[in-house]
Each structure stands twice: as structure tokens, then as C-alpha cells.
Enzyme design. Structure first.
Site, PDB file in Angstrom:
ATOM      1  N   LYS A 100       0.828  -1.206   0.000  1.00 27.86           N
ATOM      2  CA  LYS A 100       0.000   0.000   0.000  1.00 27.86           C
ATOM      3  C   LYS A 100       0.865   1.259   0.000  1.00 27.86           C
ATOM      4  O   LYS A 100       0.670   2.173  -0.796  1.00 27.86           O
ATOM      5  CB  LYS A 100      -0.939  -0.004   1.213  1.00 27.86           C
ATOM      6  CG  LYS A 100      -1.848   1.197   1.307  1.00 27.86           C
ATOM      7  CD  LYS A 100      -1.346   2.150   2.351  1.00 27.86           C
ATOM      8  CE  LYS A 100      -2.013   3.506   2.202  1.00 27.86           C
ATOM      9  NZ  LYS A 100      -1.551   4.437   3.232  1.00 27.86           N
ATOM     10  N   ASP A 116      -6.160   0.808   0.537  1.00 23.68           N
ATOM     11  CA  ASP A 116      -6.186   0.833   2.001  1.00 23.68           C
ATOM     12  C   ASP A 116      -7.576   0.426   2.460  1.00 23.68           C
ATOM     13  O   ASP A 116      -8.401  -0.012   1.657  1.00 23.68           O
ATOM     14  CB  ASP A 116      -5.832   2.229   2.509  1.00 23.68           C
ATOM     15  CG  ASP A 116      -6.752   3.272   1.926  1.00 23.68           C
ATOM     16  OD1 ASP A 116      -7.964   3.037   1.862  1.00 23.68           O
ATOM     17  OD2 ASP A 116      -6.261   4.335   1.519  1.00 23.68           O
TER      18      ASP A 116
END
Length: 219
Positions: free
Chosen positions: A121, A139
Site C-alpha cells: 500500500k 487501504d
DNA sequence: ATCCCGAGGG
DNA sequence: CCCTCTGGAT
């Protein structure tokens, strides 16, 4: 409604309303963004910005951070979540940055993920924001909103699978801004606990709302 | 009580 | 796949 149609409506709506959505993290260079994104795990951007306001002046460069200790960094970041882990990660990250990458933030997912505290991420955020690559960081918000709207199949049970689906369907030149659209929508409207559907203009295209309407017709 | 722009380790 | 880390806001 077909998935392709949902994407079309989504891009159209957000392009009109949030044409230039971007991160709320405060930073002035790639190194600072990397630090801020590492700190942002399971923590609000506002909290991160409070911490970095004093952290960045003390550690203005990768070298200064690499020369410090996790104990000292901890004192600066103790109000974010997981301060112990993040303090170790930040110092370790800075040392690899200095030793292996000539103090320059690398521009590939693979190199970025070699550093502690940098997962997929975080790496995606960096290559997208700093290097303008068509990468989608998934996320908690992006994951939740994508599933609710019906942008990805229920079988996309991991962030990586959701990422691949979104990359496949969103126009290349919209991927970077689309990341922030989904974040903003997830943060302020399509919140985790009780989504604010009454304030949401995406209802006509939302799979979860459609299903809810079917299950409870009085709504 | 639950969630916030996750990552590392078992 | 699971668990742990573990502060602050609502």
C-alpha cells in the site's frame, strides 16, 4: 447495473466534484512523504500531520534519521498508533535509503518494499504520487468502498486482488486521482460503521444501497 | 465498542 | 490463513 456502467458513472461524478483530489498528508519532498505514509497506518492524516510538524525539523534528511535511534524517534511519534513498530521501521527505512539507494527514494514497488515499514500500500502511494505511475494503493477505505459500490467482485478478498480489478477498469489517466476519490468518499460519506447514504450522490450506482433497498423496501 | 490511507511475523 | 502492534477520536 453492469460493472462497466458503475465505473463510468463513478468517474463522471467524481471528475465533476473532486477533479483535483489529493492527499491530506503534509510533506515537501519524497522522503517526507515516505515517512508520513509509514506513520499513517491505522491512524488519521490529521494526527500524522501533528507529529511530522516536529519530526521533520528534527530529521530533515534520510541521513539524520538513519543516524538516530528508534528510542529517540519514538518520543516524537508516540501519539500515533503502533509507535514502537513505526519508530523501528523509520530508522531502518532511513538506513536502507542511505546505504542502498544513495538517499534517494526508489521509484519501483519492488525496491520500496525492501524497506521496513513499507508494504504494498505504502509503495503504491509513493510511485503514484511521487513518480506519476498509474498505481492504485488499496487501504481500508478503498477496499470497503470498492466492495460496497460493486466495483469489484466479492471474490476479491485481498487488497491486491481489489487493486488489480480497479487498475483493470479505471482509465489510466484517472487512476491516481481515483485513489483519492475513493479515500475521500470512504472517509466522509461511505464511512465504515454507519455509511451516510442519505448524503451520498452515488446511491443510483451503488450495489450495497440497491441490495439494502431490496431487503428493506420501506427505505 | 469500533475504526483510522498497514506491516511483519508465525 | 492468523495474530500482534496499540494511540486517539467518536
Amino acid at each position: 447495473m453492469q460493472k462497466k456502467e458503475r465505473y463510468k458513472e463513478l468517474v463522471e461524478y467524481f471528475s465533476m466534484n473532486y477533479p483535483e483530489a489529493e492527499t491530506e498528508l503534509v510533506y515537501t519532498n519524497p522522503y517526507e512523504l515516505l515517512v508520513a505514509v509509514i506513520l499513517s497506518a491505522q491512524c488519521t492524516d490529521k494526527r500524522v500531520n501533528i507529529v511530522t510538524q516536529k519530526l521533520f525539523p528534527r530529521f530533515p534528511t534520510p541521513e539524520s534519521l538513519a543516524a538516530s535511534t528508534a528510542e529517540e524517534v519514538f518520543e516524537y511519534i508516540r501519539s500515533v498508533s503502533y509507535p514502537n513498530n513505526k519508530a523501528k521501521h523509520l530508522v531502518g527505512m532511513a538506513r536502507i535509503l542511505v546505504n542502498d539507494f544513495n538517499s534517494e527514494v526508489p521509484n519501483t514497488i519492488e525496491d520500496l518494499q525492501k524497506m521496513p515499514g513499507v508494504g504494498r500500500k505504502t509503495a503504491n502511494v509513493i510511485v503514484s504520487v511521487i513518480f506519476n505511475q498509474p498505481a492504485m494503493a488499496v487501504d481500508t477505505h478503498v477496499f470497503r468502498v470498492s466492495h460496497r459500490l460493486g466495483l469489484v467482485p466479492k471474490t476479491a478478498k485481498t487488497p491486491l486482488l481489489v487493486e488489480k480489478q480497479l487498475i483493470k477498469h479505471i482509465p489510466k489517466d484517472k487512476i491516481a486521482v481515483a485513489h483519492h476519490w475513493l479515500i475521500l468518499h470512504g472517509r466522509y460519506i461511505c464511512v465504515a460503521r454507519t455509511p451516510k447514504c442519505s448524503e451520498c450522490n452515488l446511491k443510483p450506482f451503488c450495489q450495497a444501497f440497491e441490495k439494502q433497498k431490496f431487503d428493506t423496501p420501506h427505505l
